[in-house]
Design an enzyme around this catalytic site. Sequence first.
Site, PDB file in Angstrom:
ATOM      1  N   SER A 200     -25.988  61.766 -41.823  1.00 34.37           N
ATOM      2  CA  SER A 200     -26.152  62.388 -40.511  1.00 34.37           C
ATOM      3  C   SER A 200     -27.617  62.365 -40.109  1.00 34.37           C
ATOM      4  O   SER A 200     -28.508  62.370 -40.965  1.00 34.37           O
ATOM      5  CB  SER A 200     -25.630  63.833 -40.556  1.00 34.37           C
ATOM      6  OG  SER A 200     -25.584  64.381 -39.255  1.00 34.37           O
ATOM      7  N   ASP A 201     -27.860  62.334 -38.811  1.00 34.26           N
ATOM      8  CA  ASP A 201     -29.232  62.339 -38.320  1.00 34.26           C
ATOM      9  C   ASP A 201     -29.268  62.925 -36.914  1.00 34.26           C
ATOM     10  O   ASP A 201     -28.272  62.875 -36.187  1.00 34.26           O
ATOM     11  CB  ASP A 201     -29.818  60.925 -38.297  1.00 34.26           C
ATOM     12  CG  ASP A 201     -31.333  60.956 -38.265  1.00 34.26           C
ATOM     13  OD1 ASP A 201     -31.938  61.114 -39.339  1.00 34.26           O
ATOM     14  OD2 ASP A 201     -31.908  60.857 -37.166  1.00 34.26           O
ATOM     15  N   SER A 202     -30.410  63.486 -36.571  1.00 32.90           N
ATOM     16  CA  SER A 202     -30.625  64.030 -35.225  1.00 32.90           C
ATOM     17  C   SER A 202     -31.910  63.470 -34.652  1.00 32.90           C
ATOM     18  O   SER A 202     -32.867  63.216 -35.385  1.00 32.90           O
ATOM     19  CB  SER A 202     -30.717  65.564 -35.262  1.00 32.90           C
ATOM     20  OG  SER A 202     -29.501  66.121 -35.663  1.00 32.90           O
TER      21      SER A 202
END
Length: 198
Positions: free
Chosen positions: A74-76
Amino acid sequence: MTSLSRERIVLASKSESRRAMLEAAGVDFVVRPAAIDERALEANMEGADPAEIAQALAAAKAATVDCDGLVLGSDSLVEVEGRRFDKPASREEAAKHLRHFSGRTMALHSAAALARDGRIVWIGSDFARLHVRELSDEFIAAYLDAEWPAVSHCVGVFRIEGPGPQLFESVIGDQFTVLGMPLLQVLGALRQEGALLA
């Protein structure tokens, strides 16, 4: 807590908020952070849409961790008026980011990907809009006194589960996306992959 899982997954992230979301949702997992050069990947995608970059980073994390089971990456990514922002490298840079965000709207893109045996089987993403109020230098200094270095790991220089809400006038978007992962999409994908009870 009773697990709602059929299979233990691997979370390829050091993020405490992502860990907390999965724990609260009853997902059985272990943590094995991925070792990728995020800045190099971003540089190779110069000019790409922020959502695409967040998805590519999430997929790279999921595909990089070597294991037999299902891996969640996951990444933002934060964008303000067309400019992307990474995690602040220092308190001084965090203050610069906050001064730039002041009075502007932040677009927060959160993405997630699942890999099985090194092959991506699912990618999803979502975004939220967070309108930052006008921030005084006095507030920024006091905020960083309270939150540094905890926010050094956070794009946008905030923890929504901490004092971060004090930065904003309004937040439009899913709570989980703001926390750093499109959790409902992830849970649906985990069910499709047979990792969660349906």
